[in-house]
Design a protein around this motif. Sequence first.
Motif, PDB file in Angstrom:
ATOM      1  N   PHE A  10       3.611  15.859  -5.420  1.00 20.69           N
ATOM      2  CA  PHE A  10       2.227  16.075  -5.847  1.00 20.69           C
ATOM      3  C   PHE A  10       1.430  14.788  -5.727  1.00 20.69           C
ATOM      4  O   PHE A  10       0.335  14.773  -5.178  1.00 20.69           O
ATOM      5  CB  PHE A  10       2.209  16.593  -7.285  1.00 20.69           C
ATOM      6  CG  PHE A  10       0.866  16.500  -7.948  1.00 20.69           C
ATOM      7  CD1 PHE A  10       0.659  15.637  -9.016  1.00 20.69           C
ATOM      8  CD2 PHE A  10      -0.207  17.245  -7.495  1.00 20.69           C
ATOM      9  CE1 PHE A  10      -0.578  15.541  -9.627  1.00 20.69           C
ATOM     10  CE2 PHE A  10      -1.450  17.160  -8.103  1.00 20.69           C
ATOM     11  CZ  PHE A  10      -1.639  16.301  -9.175  1.00 20.69           C
ATOM     12  N   GLU A  12       2.048  12.233  -3.912  1.00 21.44           N
ATOM     13  CA  GLU A  12       1.861  11.871  -2.502  1.00 21.44           C
ATOM     14  C   GLU A  12       0.744  12.689  -1.901  1.00 21.44           C
ATOM     15  O   GLU A  12      -0.073  12.179  -1.131  1.00 21.44           O
ATOM     16  CB  GLU A  12       3.156  12.137  -1.732  1.00 21.44           C
ATOM     17  CG  GLU A  12       4.140  11.012  -1.874  1.00 21.44           C
ATOM     18  CD  GLU A  12       5.408  11.282  -1.091  1.00 21.44           C
ATOM     19  OE1 GLU A  12       6.460  10.837  -1.554  1.00 21.44           O
ATOM     20  OE2 GLU A  12       5.308  11.922  -0.032  1.00 21.44           O
ATOM     21  N   GLU A  13       0.735  13.961  -2.250  1.00 17.68           N
ATOM     22  CA  GLU A  13      -0.308  14.820  -1.710  1.00 17.68           C
ATOM     23  C   GLU A  13      -1.674  14.349  -2.210  1.00 17.68           C
ATOM     24  O   GLU A  13      -2.650  14.343  -1.465  1.00 17.68           O
ATOM     25  CB  GLU A  13      -0.054  16.261  -2.133  1.00 17.68           C
ATOM     26  CG  GLU A  13      -1.055  17.199  -1.507  1.00 17.68           C
ATOM     27  CD  GLU A  13      -0.745  18.644  -1.783  1.00 17.68           C
ATOM     28  OE1 GLU A  13       0.092  18.904  -2.670  1.00 17.68           O
ATOM     29  OE2 GLU A  13      -1.340  19.478  -1.131  1.00 17.68           O
ATOM     30  N   ASP A  16      -3.039  11.678  -0.037  1.00 13.54           N
ATOM     31  CA  ASP A  16      -3.639  12.189   1.200  1.00 13.54           C
ATOM     32  C   ASP A  16      -4.995  12.802   0.924  1.00 13.54           C
ATOM     33  O   ASP A  16      -5.958  12.601   1.668  1.00 13.54           O
ATOM     34  CB  ASP A  16      -2.732  13.263   1.819  1.00 13.54           C
ATOM     35  CG  ASP A  16      -1.436  12.669   2.336  1.00 13.54           C
ATOM     36  OD1 ASP A  16      -0.477  13.440   2.531  1.00 13.54           O
ATOM     37  OD2 ASP A  16      -1.397  11.436   2.531  1.00 13.54           O
TER      38      ASP A  16
ATOM     39  N   SER B  11      -1.873  23.362  -0.215  1.00 16.47           N
ATOM     40  CA  SER B  11      -1.367  22.259  -1.039  1.00 16.47           C
ATOM     41  C   SER B  11       0.158  22.264  -0.988  1.00 16.47           C
ATOM     42  O   SER B  11       0.796  23.246  -1.370  1.00 16.47           O
ATOM     43  CB  SER B  11      -1.820  22.433  -2.487  1.00 16.47           C
ATOM     44  OG  SER B  11      -0.989  21.685  -3.340  1.00 16.47           O
ATOM     45  N   ARG B  12       0.735  21.159  -0.527  1.00 18.33           N
ATOM     46  CA  ARG B  12       2.187  21.180  -0.440  1.00 18.33           C
ATOM     47  C   ARG B  12       2.839  21.211  -1.814  1.00 18.33           C
ATOM     48  O   ARG B  12       3.954  21.690  -1.980  1.00 18.33           O
ATOM     49  CB  ARG B  12       2.717  20.024   0.422  1.00 18.33           C
ATOM     50  CG  ARG B  12       2.750  18.667  -0.213  1.00 18.33           C
ATOM     51  CD  ARG B  12       3.381  17.681   0.729  1.00 18.33           C
ATOM     52  NE  ARG B  12       2.377  16.914   1.441  1.00 18.33           N
ATOM     53  CZ  ARG B  12       2.110  15.637   1.233  1.00 18.33           C
ATOM     54  NH1 ARG B  12       2.762  14.966   0.350  1.00 18.33           N
ATOM     55  NH2 ARG B  12       1.179  15.020   1.909  1.00 18.33           N
ATOM     56  N   THR B  13       2.101  20.696  -2.798  1.00 16.67           N
ATOM     57  CA  THR B  13       2.651  20.748  -4.157  1.00 16.67           C
ATOM     58  C   THR B  13       2.786  22.195  -4.613  1.00 16.67           C
ATOM     59  O   THR B  13       3.822  22.598  -5.145  1.00 16.67           O
ATOM     60  CB  THR B  13       1.719  20.013  -5.138  1.00 16.67           C
ATOM     61  OG1 THR B  13       1.426  18.736  -4.615  1.00 16.67           O
ATOM     62  CG2 THR B  13       2.373  19.894  -6.496  1.00 16.67           C
TER      63      THR B  13
END
Lengths: 691, 122, 155
Positions: A10, A12-13, A16, B11-13
């Motif tokens: 999270f 890291e996201e 970005d 969202s990758r999270t």
Amino acid sequence: MIDSAILEAFFEECEDLLVALSDGLADMRDGNADSETVNAVFRSVHSIKGAAGAFNLDELVGFAHTFETVLDELRANRLSTDDTLLRVLQRAGDILADLVDAARDQVPADRAQVDPALSELQSFLGTSVAEEEEFVFEALTLSIDGPERLGSYLIQFQPGRAFYATGNDPALLISALQDLGPVQVHAETSGLTDDLTSLQWDEGYLTWKVELADQKNDLAIRDVFQFVDDLCDLQVTEIFDNAPAAQIDVTAVLPETPPEIGTLLGQTEEPATIKADKPEKNQKRTASTLRVDPERVDRLINAVGELIINQSVISQRIAEAQLPNSSELHGDLDDYKLLAREIQEGVMAIRAQPVKPLFQRMLRIAREAAEATGKYVDLVTEGEATEVDKIVVERLADPLTHMIRNAIDHGIETSAIRAESGKPSTGTLRLTASQRSGSIVIEIIDDGAGLNRARIKETAVTKGLVAADALLSEQEIDHLLFAPGFSTAKEVTNLSGRGVGMDVVKTAITALGGRVAISSVKGKGTTFSITLPLTLAVMDGMIIHVGGQTMVVPIASILETIRPAKADLSQIGLHNHLLRIRGEYVPIIDLAERLGVSPCSDALTDRVLLLIQTEVAGQCALAVDDILDQRQVVVKSMQGSYGEIAGISGATILGDGKIALIIDPDAISAPPTSDLKSHLQTQRDFAHAAT
Amino acid sequence: MSAHILAIDDSRTIRALLTSTLEAAGFAVTTAVDGVDGVEKFQSANADLVITDLNMPNKDGFGVINDIRSGAVNRAVPVLVLTTESGAALKNRARQAGATGWIVKPFDDDALVSVIKRLTGA
Amino acid sequence: MQQLDDQKAASQIEFVTLVAGGQSFCIEITQIREIRRWSPVTLLPHTPSFVLGVINLRGAVIPIFDLAAKLGFSPIEPTERHVMIITAVEDRIVGLLVESVSEILGVSADMVRETPRGSEDPTTLAVRGVIPVEDDMIKIISLDALIPQSVSAAA
């Protein structure tokens, strides 16, 4: 339930997303924005909010929500992008980043910073935005008898077209009801006609009646139908054993005024005033990435290093075997070399990252520094896409921060002074990154007043770093900035002075195997130039012979190799030899002597001189016995149990398994007799003894 | 055979959270990073249920549902929209788009799993 | 009581005994990576005299110390018959040149005596205990004391 890996992902996201946010806002400020830009900015904040909610990061979610709402107004064209709004948005972006950091470090946010930004955002919202209408479904449980008892309910529903169109299935609903208790199901088929062919496949003709017993209330039943209650004529009534089926209507509590669907749906229309969409932007595919454990990459890099050495060994053996030139082995060996190179480059590229996020952080640092000092500065970045080893990027953050603050604090003048000298009132600070022949060069260039050499020398004298009467070249004065303990204490603003001096910057860069150079013109500006090796582990080296030993000199430091003619050599006194090159005289340093190994008895004319550029002493020529070869070497760390070795920066293993030390040309060429150097050495010794 | 879920979110999270929760509940999960990727993967995924975010680049949730409901493959699949918005406006929009239901972010793991179980009959 | 004695006797420590500067020493076996015949080292400039140089140990560059010189005895003139003990303490790997290696000695913890405090010379400072064996007194080398953490690690 949330594991730390996802939490880390999270953050890291968020990084970005914050970069994308910053980019978008920058585009908006430069007037390069279109509706997609605004949408992207909105989505960045929206995504951060959405994901943060899952981890209960309330402060972050709260701020992001207001931020997002303002952006939503903007993208719906209910707000216009003027300077004030942009400034507020940029500030909000900075605060959002702070909140992410606070969340990551698990400390409370600095409300003194957050609250003003929050009010600024809210001032754009005013009272015109209607509060979100919560569609609250309130089920009223009418209990007729006092005590709780289990009852039965009759559920009747007739799926319509919309029910089926939205992917619902009566069988599943009935199955869900079955999970709640004992059921009896009837299907009323009176809606069907005899003519089956006239039936539409997606129309509803059946009415389902389900009797469900043993329920405390109808809440669970309502829950089963939560998505479809208005799509199927739902009726839920309680059945009473000994009374006729009294219809007790349990109806939902609806808001007073039904929402205006028309106007709300109108939000999705594209506002006409914004520039035409750039089609390429919309086609941007999200780059697919692979997450790799850094340790694995490190091991891979080590293995590749060994591969290069191994290839060297084989080369050597083949050379020794003296095979005929026609042997195919030579061709195969060349292939092997090429492949090894390719693998090496590929592996190094895995760890390489663009400097962009680092530079983005610097934009913010510059903004804050400018505000704090009341100066007007534009930070312009170039070469953001330049890729650098991950470790280098991490370790450059602090040095760059300090240098940028320094440049703004001391370099760039106030707009008043700038106006006097005919400069534009806003100073320009350029932060550039580029690759130059095997190295990364990062420069910080300001158009400020240039270094005040008189003041620097004065300070150095006061601090006992140089003798008052020492004659120093401009370069040497400039480099005093890097001397330990130099920072001009009386100007320690809360900005650049935190006990962090430029000497720490230099140490950090040297630790990365890099160099720092300064060039400055009074009145025009100053340039700091950081040169870093492209990769940490592999280096292009010149293999030399000196004092009977084989050693390596980094190619990056060598300007030229020279076999001197007698006419080029001169002498001052007994020991100082000079080389004349292109009209200039350059001191010759005997490498064997400096290293304390057996000096060569050959005359200088039979030896080789390596012309090197040093940081402080300008150019000099290192005299070595002979040069053998130029090749890539893998730098091995020395186990360091015996402290630093003056003049040596590492070691490598040659093709034959022997160890060759790697020379640090700057350190080795330091003239031991100058006042400055011995002063610095003494300082260093004191510093070490004190720890 | 466990139900197969296609989860679409930029969202990758969120993707990681959904995968973690749903796999723990015994579902098979495929993820997609935006609407375009989602529609593409849907063609061959043979999904028993689709969860999609609404706000995504390149093609948003509504676009996804629209494509699915008017496509040739599996058009009656149950679709849940995952969203931070709530309120009647959203419900109507989702309905209009053809969504089967909605889940509000941050989602409660148990609520999500039980809704999915109900919609897939798993 | 009996049980306690048994326990004490049971906790055996193993040492490798060696000779340096004509005296007997030993090093705990867990700190030893390997033992090799002496091979030529690459000289390092400007190092103390007990630092002989570095060798290539399967791709790693390892420094070699002359143990006798480090302990204050006269330096060893290395020949093929001499031996290098490669030791590891935390992340520091160092090779020690010694005159010879004798045997592996297993002793119980209660046989280790404290170092008799005499004048502080390099040897005494590097020894962390002694083991009386027959007529001899074998001194246990403390690698921590012999090879301290590098002060200049920060630079």
